[in-house]
Design an enzyme around this catalytic site. Structure first.
Site, PDB file in Angstrom:
ATOM      1  N   ARG A 299      11.998  -2.149  10.948  1.00  9.79           N
ATOM      2  CA  ARG A 299      10.786  -1.783  11.683  1.00  9.79           C
ATOM      3  C   ARG A 299      10.500  -2.799  12.774  1.00  9.79           C
ATOM      4  NH1 ARG A 299       5.530   0.091   8.291  1.00  9.79           N
ATOM      5  NH2 ARG A 299       4.485  -1.021   9.961  1.00  9.79           N
TER       6      ARG A 299
ATOM      7  N   LYS B  45       0.829  -1.225   0.000  1.00  7.39           N
ATOM      8  CA  LYS B  45       0.000   0.000   0.000  1.00  7.39           C
ATOM      9  C   LYS B  45       0.855   1.264   0.000  1.00  7.39           C
ATOM     10  CE  LYS B  45      -2.345  -0.952   3.807  1.00  7.39           C
ATOM     11  NZ  LYS B  45      -1.699  -2.235   4.185  1.00  7.39           N
TER      12      LYS B  45
ATOM     13  N   ARG C 289      -9.444   1.044   8.926  1.00  8.99           N
ATOM     14  CA  ARG C 289      -9.094  -0.353   9.197  1.00  8.99           C
ATOM     15  C   ARG C 289     -10.189  -1.068   9.966  1.00  8.99           C
ATOM     16  NH1 ARG C 289      -3.029   0.617   9.056  1.00  8.99           N
ATOM     17  NH2 ARG C 289      -2.008  -1.389   9.171  1.00  8.99           N
TER      18      ARG C 289
ATOM     19  N   ARG D 202      -0.591  -8.916  13.188  1.00 10.11           N
ATOM     20  CA  ARG D 202      -1.134  -7.839  12.340  1.00 10.11           C
ATOM     21  C   ARG D 202      -2.026  -8.430  11.250  1.00 10.11           C
ATOM     22  NH1 ARG D 202       4.258  -5.408  10.615  1.00 10.11           N
ATOM     23  NH2 ARG D 202       3.048  -3.975   9.325  1.00 10.11           N
TER      24      ARG D 202
ATOM     25  N   ARG E 147      11.415  -6.575   4.504  1.00  6.65           N
ATOM     26  CA  ARG E 147      11.450  -5.158   4.876  1.00  6.65           C
ATOM     27  C   ARG E 147      12.166  -4.973   6.213  1.00  6.65           C
ATOM     28  NH1 ARG E 147       5.881  -1.909   5.285  1.00  6.65           N
ATOM     29  NH2 ARG E 147       5.706  -2.914   7.294  1.00  6.65           N
TER      30      ARG E 147
HETATM   31  P1  AMP Z   1       0.947   0.524   9.086  1.00  2.94           P
HETATM   32  O1  AMP Z   1       2.209   1.244   8.837  1.00  2.94           O
HETATM   33  O2  AMP Z   1      -0.201   1.053   8.262  1.00  2.94           O
HETATM   34  O3  AMP Z   1       1.086  -0.977   8.939  1.00  2.94           O
HETATM   35  O4  AMP Z   1       0.533   0.795  10.602  1.00  2.94           O
HETATM   36  C1  AMP Z   1       1.398   0.437  11.674  1.00  2.94           C
HETATM   37  C2  AMP Z   1       0.610   0.342  12.977  1.00  2.94           C
HETATM   38  O5  AMP Z   1      -0.012   1.619  13.270  1.00  2.94           O
HETATM   39  C3  AMP Z   1      -0.548  -0.641  12.961  1.00  2.94           C
HETATM   40  O6  AMP Z   1      -0.129  -1.976  13.231  1.00  2.94           O
HETATM   41  C4  AMP Z   1      -1.426  -0.079  14.083  1.00  2.94           C
HETATM   42  O7  AMP Z   1      -0.891  -0.374  15.358  1.00  2.94           O
HETATM   43  C5  AMP Z   1      -1.283   1.427  13.852  1.00  2.94           C
HETATM   44  N1  AMP Z   1      -2.319   1.911  12.901  1.00  2.94           N
HETATM   45  C6  AMP Z   1      -2.089   2.464  11.669  1.00  2.94           C
HETATM   46  N2  AMP Z   1      -3.249   2.808  11.077  1.00  2.94           N
HETATM   47  C7  AMP Z   1      -4.236   2.442  11.929  1.00  2.94           C
HETATM   48  C8  AMP Z   1      -5.652   2.515  11.888  1.00  2.94           C
HETATM   49  N3  AMP Z   1      -6.302   3.008  10.825  1.00  2.94           N
HETATM   50  N4  AMP Z   1      -6.354   2.056  12.958  1.00  2.94           N
HETATM   51  C9  AMP Z   1      -5.720   1.551  14.035  1.00  2.94           C
HETATM   52  N5  AMP Z   1      -4.396   1.432  14.133  1.00  2.94           N
HETATM   53  C10 AMP Z   1      -3.638   1.878  13.096  1.00  2.94           C
END
Ligand code: AMP
Length: 193
Positions: free
Chosen positions: A133, A13, A88, A144, A127
């Site tokens: 990360r 994404k 989400r 996740r 990654r």
């Molecule tokens: P991402 O980089 O999009 O994979 O997000 C990393 C982490 O941020 C996720 O595993 C969640 O802990 C938090 N996070 C990001 N976006 C959301 C969202 N829309 N709702 C809840 N938690 C989020």
């Protein structure tokens, strides 16, 4: 153009969002990036979010909804945006729908990047090597993905019901996936016309 990118962690994404925003001259709104920036700056929001992120759990809806509302009110979102990592959950999607309806700025579409779980895990482990990360450790990745399947996957139905969902095969070279995504978006533009 106002878009949502849907797909599990590791679907690509963030990578595809960067290409789409540069093609359309619109804003890239990544909730994960906003959280990580807050963690780096040790803000109150960052401290709260870190607990969830480290465990691979979703942050509370009210926190994320407020954060995105503030972000979408910024000037660079006027021309449009790609939402990467939001919504989400169904409550987040409903809040977004209400907010955009009140501004008469509905979504043009939702692109779902389709990859299977094992491909997603392999990409995220790669990654971790490259970016380090913390939430790309294998047990956190699995959690996740579980969060995605239980809480985010229902959005596929939510957006399909509204006629907004478009699938893009997320497997292949980055450029190939971008070409597929852009041709789907071109189709959306034509439907609008
Ligand atoms: P991402 O980089 O999009 O994979 O997000 C990393 C982490 O941020 C996720 O595993 C969640 O802990 C938090 N996070 C990001 N976006 C959301 C969202 N829309 N709702 C809840 N938690 C989020």
């Amino acid at each position: 153009m106002r878009l949502v990118l849907l797909g599990p962690p590791g679907a690509g994404k963030g990578t595809q969002a960067k290409h789409i925003v540069s093609e359309y001259g619109i804003a890239h709104v990544s909730t994960g990036d906003i959280f990580r920036d807050n963690v780096r700056r040790a803000t109150a929001l960052g401290t709260e979010a870190k607990n969830y992120m480290d465990r691979g759990e979703l942050a509370p809806d009210d926190v994320v909804i407020k954060m995105v509302g503030d972000r979408l009110a910024q000037d660079d979102c006027v021309r449009g945006f790609v939402l990467d990592g939001f919504p989400r959950t169904v409550p987040q999607a409903l809040a977004l729908e209400d907010e955009l309806a009140s501004q008469q700025r509905p979504l043009h579409g939702v692109l779902r990047l389709v990859v299977d779980d094992e491909q997603a895990v392999q990409r995220l482990l790669g990654r971790r090597e490259a970016e380090g990360r913390a939430d790309d450790a294998e047990d956190v990745i699995r959690h996740r993905l579980h969060e995605y399947h239980t809480k985010t996957e229902p959005l596929e139905f939510f957006y399909a019901e509204r006629g907004l969902l478009r699938d893009v095969d997320g497997i292949g070279e980055i450029g190939e996936v971008t070409d597929r995504a852009l041709s789907v978006l071109k189709g959306l533009g034509e439907e609008d016309a």
